[in-house]
Design a protein around this motif. Sequence first.
Motif, short mmCIF file in Angstrom:
data_model
loop_
_atom_site.label_atom_id
_atom_site.label_comp_id
_atom_site.label_asym_id
_atom_site.label_seq_id
_atom_site.Cartn_x
_atom_site.Cartn_y
_atom_site.Cartn_z
N ALA A 39 21.35 117.39 -41.90
CA ALA A 39 22.52 116.52 -41.79
C ALA A 39 22.14 115.10 -42.17
O ALA A 39 21.11 114.58 -41.74
CB ALA A 39 23.08 116.56 -40.38
N GLY A 42 25.53 110.02 -40.23
CA GLY A 42 26.97 110.12 -40.02
C GLY A 42 27.48 111.54 -39.85
O GLY A 42 28.64 111.75 -39.55
N THR A 43 26.60 112.52 -40.04
CA THR A 43 26.97 113.93 -39.89
C THR A 43 26.16 114.54 -38.76
O THR A 43 24.97 114.29 -38.64
CB THR A 43 26.70 114.71 -41.19
OG1 THR A 43 27.51 114.17 -42.23
CG2 THR A 43 27.00 116.19 -41.04
N ARG A 47 28.06 120.74 -38.24
CA ARG A 47 29.48 120.38 -38.34
C ARG A 47 29.81 119.96 -39.76
O ARG A 47 28.93 119.72 -40.58
CB ARG A 47 29.78 119.23 -37.39
CG ARG A 47 29.49 119.57 -35.94
CD ARG A 47 30.59 119.09 -35.06
NE ARG A 47 30.35 119.55 -33.70
CZ ARG A 47 30.48 118.79 -32.64
NH1 ARG A 47 30.83 117.54 -32.78
NH2 ARG A 47 30.28 119.29 -31.44
N SER A 48 31.08 119.84 -40.05
CA SER A 48 31.52 119.40 -41.38
C SER A 48 30.90 118.04 -41.70
O SER A 48 30.81 117.18 -40.82
CB SER A 48 33.04 119.27 -41.43
OG SER A 48 33.66 120.52 -41.29
N GLY A 49 30.49 117.88 -42.94
CA GLY A 49 29.94 116.60 -43.35
C GLY A 49 28.92 116.74 -44.47
O GLY A 49 28.85 117.76 -45.14
N TRP A 50 28.13 115.69 -44.64
CA TRP A 50 27.15 115.61 -45.71
C TRP A 50 25.79 116.15 -45.27
O TRP A 50 25.32 115.83 -44.18
CB TRP A 50 26.98 114.17 -46.17
CG TRP A 50 28.14 113.67 -46.95
CD1 TRP A 50 29.17 112.90 -46.48
CD2 TRP A 50 28.41 113.90 -48.33
NE1 TRP A 50 30.06 112.64 -47.50
CE2 TRP A 50 29.62 113.24 -48.64
CE3 TRP A 50 27.75 114.60 -49.33
CZ2 TRP A 50 30.17 113.26 -49.92
CZ3 TRP A 50 28.30 114.62 -50.60
CH2 TRP A 50 29.50 113.96 -50.89
N TYR A 51 25.19 116.95 -46.16
CA TYR A 51 23.87 117.54 -45.91
C TYR A 51 22.99 117.29 -47.11
O TYR A 51 23.46 117.26 -48.25
CB TYR A 51 24.00 119.05 -45.65
CG TYR A 51 24.64 119.33 -44.30
CD1 TYR A 51 23.85 119.56 -43.19
CD2 TYR A 51 26.01 119.31 -44.15
CE1 TYR A 51 24.43 119.79 -41.95
CE2 TYR A 51 26.60 119.53 -42.92
CZ TYR A 51 25.80 119.78 -41.82
OH TYR A 51 26.36 119.99 -40.60
N TYR A 61 28.58 118.21 -49.57
CA TYR A 61 29.59 118.03 -48.53
C TYR A 61 30.17 119.39 -48.21
O TYR A 61 30.67 120.09 -49.08
CB TYR A 61 30.72 117.08 -48.98
CG TYR A 61 31.64 116.75 -47.83
CD1 TYR A 61 31.34 115.69 -46.98
CD2 TYR A 61 32.76 117.52 -47.55
CE1 TYR A 61 32.15 115.40 -45.89
CE2 TYR A 61 33.57 117.24 -46.47
CZ TYR A 61 33.27 116.18 -45.65
OH TYR A 61 34.07 115.91 -44.56
N LEU A 105 37.98 115.61 -48.79
CA LEU A 105 37.08 115.64 -47.64
C LEU A 105 37.81 115.64 -46.33
O LEU A 105 38.81 115.23 -46.10
CB LEU A 105 36.12 114.45 -47.71
CG LEU A 105 35.35 114.30 -49.01
CD1 LEU A 105 34.42 113.10 -48.94
CD2 LEU A 105 34.54 115.54 -49.34
#
Length: 105
Positions: A39, A42-43, A47-51, A61, A105
């Motif tokens: 992650a 901010g992620t 969970r959903s978000g940027w990796y 994303y 997003l």
Amino acid sequence: NQAIKPAMRIQSLFRGYRARIAFRLALYEDALSCGVLGAMPGTTQGRSGWYLDPKRLMAYYFVIPEPDGEWEQKLVLRCSRLVLTPHEMQQEVLSKVTQQQQTWL
């Protein structure tokens, strides 16, 4: 005594910064050892978000519609370096996302 307080504050901020960098590096290393992406700032992992794939320097994303749902990849971006701080996240990833892509997003 008054001169010491600002120096202590600066020292505290710097130590916190270094600790956050160390944490992010450990997170990426741990994710790699588990065979998953780490992650990004901010992620929250899982969970959903940027990796980030730290070996390839690729940012992904993902959207996870339900807690146990399938991960849906929405965007892929190449980074020029490891992203360790929110500032680097803004420079390397978020600034490259177009207005149209932001609606996805």
